[in-house]
Design a protein around this motif. Structure first.
Motif, PDB file in Angstrom:
ATOM      1  N   LYS A 175       0.841  -1.204   0.000  1.00 54.42           N
ATOM      2  CA  LYS A 175       0.000   0.000   0.000  1.00 54.42           C
ATOM      3  C   LYS A 175       0.873   1.250   0.000  1.00 54.42           C
ATOM      4  N   ASN A 176       1.891   1.278   0.840  1.00 50.10           N
ATOM      5  CA  ASN A 176       2.795   2.426   0.892  1.00 50.10           C
ATOM      6  C   ASN A 176       3.617   2.545  -0.385  1.00 50.10           C
ATOM      7  N   ALA A 177       4.033   1.418  -0.942  1.00 54.91           N
ATOM      8  CA  ALA A 177       4.832   1.429  -2.178  1.00 54.91           C
ATOM      9  C   ALA A 177       4.015   1.961  -3.355  1.00 54.91           C
ATOM     10  N   TYR A 178       2.705   1.726  -3.339  1.00 51.24           N
ATOM     11  CA  TYR A 178       1.847   2.224  -4.412  1.00 51.24           C
ATOM     12  C   TYR A 178       1.969   3.739  -4.528  1.00 51.24           C
ATOM     13  N   TYR A 179       2.003   4.438  -3.411  1.00 52.65           N
ATOM     14  CA  TYR A 179       2.047   5.902  -3.412  1.00 52.65           C
ATOM     15  C   TYR A 179       3.398   6.434  -3.894  1.00 52.65           C
ATOM     16  N   ASP A 180       4.403   5.547  -4.014  1.00 51.97           N
ATOM     17  CA  ASP A 180       5.726   5.931  -4.508  1.00 51.97           C
ATOM     18  C   ASP A 180       6.032   5.185  -5.819  1.00 51.97           C
ATOM     19  N   ASP A 181       4.983   4.811  -6.568  1.00 49.64           N
ATOM     20  CA  ASP A 181       5.116   4.105  -7.852  1.00 49.64           C
ATOM     21  C   ASP A 181       5.926   2.817  -7.742  1.00 49.64           C
ATOM     22  N   PHE A 182       5.902   2.196  -6.572  1.00 47.19           N
ATOM     23  CA  PHE A 182       6.588   0.920  -6.316  1.00 47.19           C
ATOM     24  C   PHE A 182       8.087   1.007  -6.586  1.00 47.19           C
ATOM     25  N   LYS A 183       8.676   2.208  -6.437  1.00 47.79           N
ATOM     26  CA  LYS A 183      10.098   2.401  -6.758  1.00 47.79           C
ATOM     27  C   LYS A 183      11.008   1.442  -6.011  1.00 47.79           C
ATOM     28  N   GLN A 184      10.747   1.200  -4.735  1.00 47.94           N
ATOM     29  CA  GLN A 184      11.632   0.325  -3.957  1.00 47.94           C
ATOM     30  C   GLN A 184      11.478  -1.150  -4.327  1.00 47.94           C
ATOM     31  N   LEU A 185      10.450  -1.490  -5.127  1.00 51.17           N
ATOM     32  CA  LEU A 185      10.247  -2.882  -5.530  1.00 51.17           C
ATOM     33  C   LEU A 185      10.726  -3.172  -6.954  1.00 51.17           C
ATOM     34  N   LYS A 186      11.046  -2.126  -7.721  1.00 54.51           N
ATOM     35  CA  LYS A 186      11.486  -2.321  -9.107  1.00 54.51           C
ATOM     36  C   LYS A 186      12.931  -2.798  -9.134  1.00 54.51           C
ATOM     37  N   GLU A 187      13.175  -3.810  -9.988  1.00 56.43           N
ATOM     38  CA  GLU A 187      14.538  -4.300 -10.112  1.00 56.43           C
ATOM     39  C   GLU A 187      15.029  -4.170 -11.551  1.00 56.43           C
ATOM     40  N   ILE A 188      14.680  -5.090 -12.396  1.00 57.98           N
ATOM     41  CA  ILE A 188      15.177  -5.112 -13.768  1.00 57.98           C
ATOM     42  C   ILE A 188      14.046  -4.701 -14.706  1.00 57.98           C
ATOM     43  N   LYS A 189      14.286  -3.683 -15.533  1.00 50.54           N
ATOM     44  CA  LYS A 189      13.271  -3.246 -16.490  1.00 50.54           C
ATOM     45  C   LYS A 189      13.252  -4.205 -17.671  1.00 50.54           C
ATOM     46  N   VAL A 190      12.042  -4.628 -18.021  1.00 52.37           N
ATOM     47  CA  VAL A 190      11.856  -5.478 -19.196  1.00 52.37           C
ATOM     48  C   VAL A 190      10.921  -4.751 -20.148  1.00 52.37           C
ATOM     49  N   GLY A 191      11.091  -4.947 -21.426  1.00 57.61           N
ATOM     50  CA  GLY A 191      10.320  -4.217 -22.419  1.00 57.61           C
ATOM     51  C   GLY A 191       8.862  -4.593 -22.444  1.00 57.61           C
ATOM     52  N   GLY A 192       8.070  -3.671 -22.918  1.00 56.80           N
ATOM     53  CA  GLY A 192       6.648  -3.894 -23.093  1.00 56.80           C
ATOM     54  C   GLY A 192       6.135  -2.959 -24.166  1.00 56.80           C
ATOM     55  N   ARG A 193       5.148  -3.417 -24.940  1.00 48.29           N
ATOM     56  CA  ARG A 193       4.628  -2.571 -26.017  1.00 48.29           C
ATOM     57  C   ARG A 193       3.694  -1.487 -25.499  1.00 48.29           C
ATOM     58  N   VAL A 194       2.818  -1.859 -24.592  1.00 47.77           N
ATOM     59  CA  VAL A 194       1.815  -0.919 -24.107  1.00 47.77           C
ATOM     60  C   VAL A 194       2.239  -0.277 -22.786  1.00 47.77           C
ATOM     61  N   SER A 195       3.063  -0.966 -22.040  1.00 48.57           N
ATOM     62  CA  SER A 195       3.452  -0.472 -20.726  1.00 48.57           C
ATOM     63  C   SER A 195       4.924  -0.738 -20.479  1.00 48.57           C
ATOM     64  N   ASN A 196       5.459  -0.103 -19.457  1.00 49.58           N
ATOM     65  CA  ASN A 196       6.793  -0.435 -18.973  1.00 49.58           C
ATOM     66  C   ASN A 196       6.624  -1.498 -17.903  1.00 49.58           C
ATOM     67  N   MET A 197       7.572  -2.420 -17.832  1.00 52.03           N
ATOM     68  CA  MET A 197       7.502  -3.474 -16.823  1.00 52.03           C
ATOM     69  C   MET A 197       8.861  -3.623 -16.157  1.00 52.03           C
ATOM     70  N   TRP A 198       8.807  -3.945 -14.870  1.00 50.54           N
ATOM     71  CA  TRP A 198      10.000  -4.235 -14.106  1.00 50.54           C
ATOM     72  C   TRP A 198       9.798  -5.545 -13.365  1.00 50.54           C
ATOM     73  N   LYS A 199      10.816  -6.342 -13.331  1.00 49.19           N
ATOM     74  CA  LYS A 199      10.804  -7.512 -12.466  1.00 49.19           C
ATOM     75  C   LYS A 199      10.873  -6.980 -11.041  1.00 49.19           C
ATOM     76  N   ALA A 200      10.083  -7.535 -10.154  1.00 51.11           N
ATOM     77  CA  ALA A 200      10.075  -7.064  -8.765  1.00 51.11           C
ATOM     78  C   ALA A 200      11.255  -7.650  -7.994  1.00 51.11           C
ATOM     79  N   LYS A 201      11.807  -6.862  -7.085  1.00 52.71           N
ATOM     80  CA  LYS A 201      12.915  -7.324  -6.249  1.00 52.71           C
ATOM     81  C   LYS A 201      12.476  -8.452  -5.332  1.00 52.71           C
ATOM     82  N   TYR A 202      11.241  -8.376  -4.872  1.00 50.43           N
ATOM     83  CA  TYR A 202      10.742  -9.360  -3.917  1.00 50.43           C
ATOM     84  C   TYR A 202       9.456  -9.973  -4.433  1.00 50.43           C
ATOM     85  N   GLN A 203       9.289 -11.234  -4.167  1.00 50.79           N
ATOM     86  CA  GLN A 203       8.065 -11.948  -4.501  1.00 50.79           C
ATOM     87  C   GLN A 203       7.186 -11.898  -3.253  1.00 50.79           C
ATOM     88  N   LEU A 204       6.463 -10.804  -3.072  1.00 52.15           N
ATOM     89  CA  LEU A 204       5.687 -10.640  -1.847  1.00 52.15           C
ATOM     90  C   LEU A 204       4.479 -11.554  -1.804  1.00 52.15           C
TER      91      LEU A 204
END
Length: 153
Positions: A14-43
């Protein structure tokens, strides 16, 4: 650092949502419609990712494949129960059938929150028919319920 307490996980998401999940983003992977990042943690589940829609709206998504329908139903009911217990009574549950398959979805929203703070937690039970059998997958999303969703319905 991985967390084990489900309520702590939900609070972090919930708190990460308000910060665009910045602390959970790890590796950026391509996407056609959106940007995607592999998450650092599998919550929750496996294969967790952060999606960005139009650069402004972000969501966190995980999936967990179940070996059979009964196990998938148990995962789904446990996800609903834990989410309700952790979020509290001010969060309303809206449960319905999914539009494009025989699955179910449960969405928790706090309608009393300001529009800019309207984060929702949802879990989706999704059947996937294959050539020889049907598998079941549970998806867990955290984001704004008014944003587009890749597999939400």
């Amino acid at each position: 650092m991985p967390l084990t307490n489900p309520c702590t996980k939900l609070d972090l998401l919930k708190n990460a949502y308000y910060d665009d999940f910045k602390q959970l983003k790890e590796i950026k992977v391509g996407g056609r419609v959106s940007n995607m990042w592999k998450a650092k943690y599998q919550l929750f589940g496996e294969n967790c990712q952060v999606f960005s829609w139009g650069g402004k709206q972000h969501s966190y998504s995980c999936r967990l494949v179940a070996p059979n329908e009964e196990t998938a139903q148990n995962y789904y009911h446990n996800a609903k129960k834990i989410t309700q217990q952790c979020l509290g009574d001010e969060w309303q549950l809206e449960e319905s059938k999914r539009k494009h398959d025989d699955g179910m979805k449960a969405v928790f929203t706090n309608h009393d929150a300001k529009h800019s703070e309207q984060v929702s937690f949802s879990t989706h039970l999704v059947p996937t028919s294959g050539l020889f059998s049907t598998t079941w997958t549970l998806y867990y999303y955290v984001g704004n319920s008014s944003q587009p969703s890749k597999k939400a319905d």
